[in-house]
Every structure is written in C-alpha cells, then in structure tokens.
Scaffold this active site. Structure first.
Site, PDB file in Angstrom:
ATOM      1  N   CYS A 115       0.820  -1.217   0.000  1.00  0.00           N
ATOM      2  CA  CYS A 115       0.000   0.000   0.000  1.00  0.00           C
ATOM      3  C   CYS A 115       0.852   1.265   0.000  1.00  0.00           C
ATOM      4  O   CYS A 115       0.308   2.370  -0.097  1.00  0.00           O
ATOM      5  CB  CYS A 115      -0.937   0.005   1.201  1.00  0.00           C
ATOM      6  SG  CYS A 115      -2.040  -1.404   1.226  1.00  0.00           S
ATOM      7  N   HIS A 255      -2.667   6.843   4.592  1.00  0.00           N
ATOM      8  CA  HIS A 255      -3.197   5.676   3.890  1.00  0.00           C
ATOM      9  C   HIS A 255      -4.549   5.312   4.509  1.00  0.00           C
ATOM     10  O   HIS A 255      -4.694   5.256   5.727  1.00  0.00           O
ATOM     11  CB  HIS A 255      -2.215   4.507   4.023  1.00  0.00           C
ATOM     12  CG  HIS A 255      -2.752   3.220   3.497  1.00  0.00           C
ATOM     13  ND1 HIS A 255      -3.396   3.133   2.278  1.00  0.00           N
ATOM     14  CD2 HIS A 255      -2.772   1.965   4.030  1.00  0.00           C
ATOM     15  CE1 HIS A 255      -3.772   1.879   2.095  1.00  0.00           C
ATOM     16  NE2 HIS A 255      -3.407   1.155   3.134  1.00  0.00           N
ATOM     17  N   ASN A 285     -10.010   0.126   1.682  1.00  0.00           N
ATOM     18  CA  ASN A 285      -8.563   0.198   1.475  1.00  0.00           C
ATOM     19  C   ASN A 285      -8.272  -0.072  -0.005  1.00  0.00           C
ATOM     20  O   ASN A 285      -8.450  -1.189  -0.480  1.00  0.00           O
ATOM     21  CB  ASN A 285      -7.887  -0.849   2.370  1.00  0.00           C
ATOM     22  CG  ASN A 285      -6.374  -0.856   2.227  1.00  0.00           C
ATOM     23  OD1 ASN A 285      -5.813  -0.240   1.331  1.00  0.00           O
ATOM     24  ND2 ASN A 285      -5.716  -1.575   3.119  1.00  0.00           N
TER      25      ASN A 285
END
Ligand code: COA
Length: 334
Positions: A115, A255, A285
C-alpha cells in the site's frame, strides 16, 4: 537544484458500489461490525464487462491530473505506477497506461511496495526531478485489489476496494513542492500480509468480477499495531528533518486502511482528527491508490490550499511505510 511541485491531481473509481449490506449477502458479517471496526461503509468494485482494468482506471486518473496541470502527453518523461494488482504480471501497468494516454516520450515502470506504492513512486519521482533527470513525471497509484480477495474470508474481503489516483510532478525553480520523502521497509514481517495461491471463483453476487489465482492473506491484529507505530514514527522523522512541528501541518493525508488506525496515528502524533483527511468510508482500502485518491479529493474540495504544509503517510505489505512532506502550491482545478 530544482524543486518537484505537484501541479495536477486526478482520480478514478469504478462505477459499481458494494455497500456493507451487499457484503452481508456474501459472507457472515454485518454493517455494524464493519463500521465499528473499520469505519468502512462501502467500496468500489471494478467489473470486467465495463473494462474497468487497473490500466484503464490509472489512465483515467492520469488524464484528469494532466488536464489540471495543463500538461500534454508528449511532455511527460516518466510514468511510475505503484500497484500490486497490475492487469498482467508483465508488462507493467505503467506501460499499459502509457499506451492509453499516448505519452510516448516517457519511460514507464511499476513499483511494488504494497500500500506504500504511491509513496515509493513519489520518492523516485522527486529524486529524479531534483537530480535533473526528469522534468515532468506522472505518478500513479492504481489497484484492482478485489481481484485478489478471497470472498470467503470475512476477515479481509470487507476491507478492500478498487480505484486509482494520479499526480503530475514538475520541476520548478521556486522553493516548495515536495520538501522531503522518506521510505522504509522491514521484510521480516512480509508474512503479515501477502498473496498466496488460491482459486475460488467469486460468489454469485459478484459475477462479472475478474478473478485471478491468488488470494490475499492477512494477520490483522499484528498489522494494526505495526501500522500505527510505523506511520507515527516516520511522520515524526519527516517533521524533525524539516525543522517543523505538528502545529505547522495543515493537513495529514494518511493511507486509508481503517479509520481506527488513522485515529490511533492521530493520537500518537497529537494532531487532532480534524486535520486528517479521510474517505475510507467510501472506498475502503485501495492500497497504492488510497493516498492519491484522497489527495485529489482533498485538492478538488479545497481542503488543501496554497502554501499549506501537507503530510502524506503510508503503510503496507512488505512491510513498507513512507512519508512525504509537501508545501502545497495552488493547482488549477481545470
Ligand atoms: N464480520 C464479522 N465478524 C468478523 C469479521 C467480519 N467481517 N471479521 C472478523 N470477525 C470476527 C472474528 O472472527 C473474531 O471473532 P471471534 O472473537 O469469535 O474469534 C472477531 O471478529 C474479532 O476478530 P479480530 O480479527 O480480533 O478483530 P479486530 O478488532 O482485530 O479487527 C481488523 C479486525 C481486520 C479490522 C483489524 O485487525 C485491522 O484493521 N487490522 C489492520 C488491517 C489492515 O489495515 N491491513 C492492511 C494494511 S495496509
């Protein structure tokens, strides 16, 4: 030495929304559990019949960023895409995006950093611009994570979604733009989050979704703790290196994995939540796409203004984490 300024941002998400009620029909879960543990209410799902590939989403986000920056395809000299879900093992998503946007003067390649892919890509782009090796760089985070999901694993399938975000970085003589980038990794913990072989087709409700023979596996509890300490730690490093304090930051764009992780990072950094940008409730996500997607939304909704100090901070599989500190220059919404 030139400075790397973000002169345009863009994003793109698939049309289809899968809300928590929809997930209740796929696995044994509830809107109440997902909302309380993660803050996620819905996510976007890329569909094959709509040609919502990683490259197509990345190209759409890129075009929007180029339009905002007033940059033509032939000006772009580098395309870097952070992704763990390129449409093919090879070629890179970046090369497929290059074809879509017809940026044939560019070198194009992908970065695999979980990520943190967009944060790693920003680091490379910033260094290339500062070294005079690049003038106009297109940095993208694009993912179709739902192709990697085990739709029978309620511990992971509720968390993820698809989307893309992009930024144009250009060299400028005036100080500002990216103040510093910081990236870190610790491979000792790779097995807290990884893709494994598997081949369960998605359930009936998700017919039309592309599925590949990989599954995502995760140890959520341990990751949660690592995410909080790594993101808070690297954010502190970025501040100290620039001689800034938490009071100097107008906006943190973290994030978007889980609202509770973001709240814990805010608490650790002693920065109030109203200075954190969140859109995890809408998209879940989206891995490498999450920060550029949030940054574009923050930019277009005027949550970021000229001269603001903005902190981007990421965490992901690898483990990887990173931070970028920016002095924002006004962009033209186009
Ligand atoms: N719906 C309902 N119940 C669920 C569920 C779901 N979707 N997923 C797990 N559960 C259950 C578990 O089976 C467990 O039940 P049990 O107590 O009967 O065994 C219970 O909920 C608690 O599970 P646990 O995994 O301990 O919950 P948690 O509070 O740690 O929350 C996460 C799970 C995944 C939300 C949390 O660990 C997390 O966010 N981790 C970080 C994940 C992440 O962000 N990864 C990406 C990093 S880039």
């Amino acid at each position: 030495m030139p400075f790397a300024h973000i002169t345009g941002t863009g994003s793109a998400v698939p049309e289809r929304i899968l809300d928590n009620a929809g997930l209740e029909q796929i696995v044994d879960t509830s809107d109440e559990w997902i909302t309380r543990r993660t803050g996620i209410k819905e996510r976007r799902i890329a569909m094959v019949d709509k040609n919502e590939t990683t490259a197509a989403l990345g190209a759409l986000a890129a075009r929007r960023a180029m339009q905002m920056a007033g940059v033509s395809a032939d000006q772009i000299d580098t395309i870097i895409t952070g992704t763990v879900s390129a449409d093919r093992i090879f070629p890179s998503a970046a090369c497929m995006i290059q074809k879509e946007i017809e940026a044939f003067n560019a070198a194009a390649y992908d970065i695999s950093a979980g990520c943190s892919g967009f944060m790693y890509a920003l680091d490379i782009a910033n260094n290339n611009i500062k070294a005079g090796m690049s003038k106009t760089c297109l940095v993208i985070g694009a993912e179709r994570l739902t192709t990697l999901v085990n739709w029978k694993d309620r511990g992971t399938c509720v968390l993820l979604g698809d989307g893309a975000g992009a930024a144009i970085l250009q060299n400028r003589a005036e100080p500002g733009g990216i103040l510093s980038t910081h990236i870190k990794s610790d491979g000792r913990y790779w097995d807290l989050l990884y893709s494994d072989s598997g081949n369960d087709p998605p359930p009936e409700l998700l017919k039309g979704l592309a599925s590949v023979p990989f599954h995502l596996k995760m140890e959520g509890n341990r990751l949660f703790k690592q995410a909080v300490s790594s993101m808070a730690g690297i954010a502190e490093t970025a501040l100290v290196q620039n001689g800034l304090t938490r009071e100097d930051i107008q906006l943190v764009i973290p994030h978007q994995a889980n609202l509770r992780i973001i709240q814990a990072v805010a608490e650790k950094l002693k920065i109030p939540m109203d200075r954190f940008f969140t859109n995890v409730h809408k998209y879940g996500n989206t891995s490498s796409a999450s920060i550029p997607l949030a940054m574009d939304e923050a930019n277009r909704s005027s949550r970021i203004n000229h001269g603001d100090i903005v902190l981007l901070v990421s965490f992901g599989a690898g483990l990887t984490w990173g931070a970028t500190l920016l002095k924002w220059a006004a962009t033209n919404p186009g």
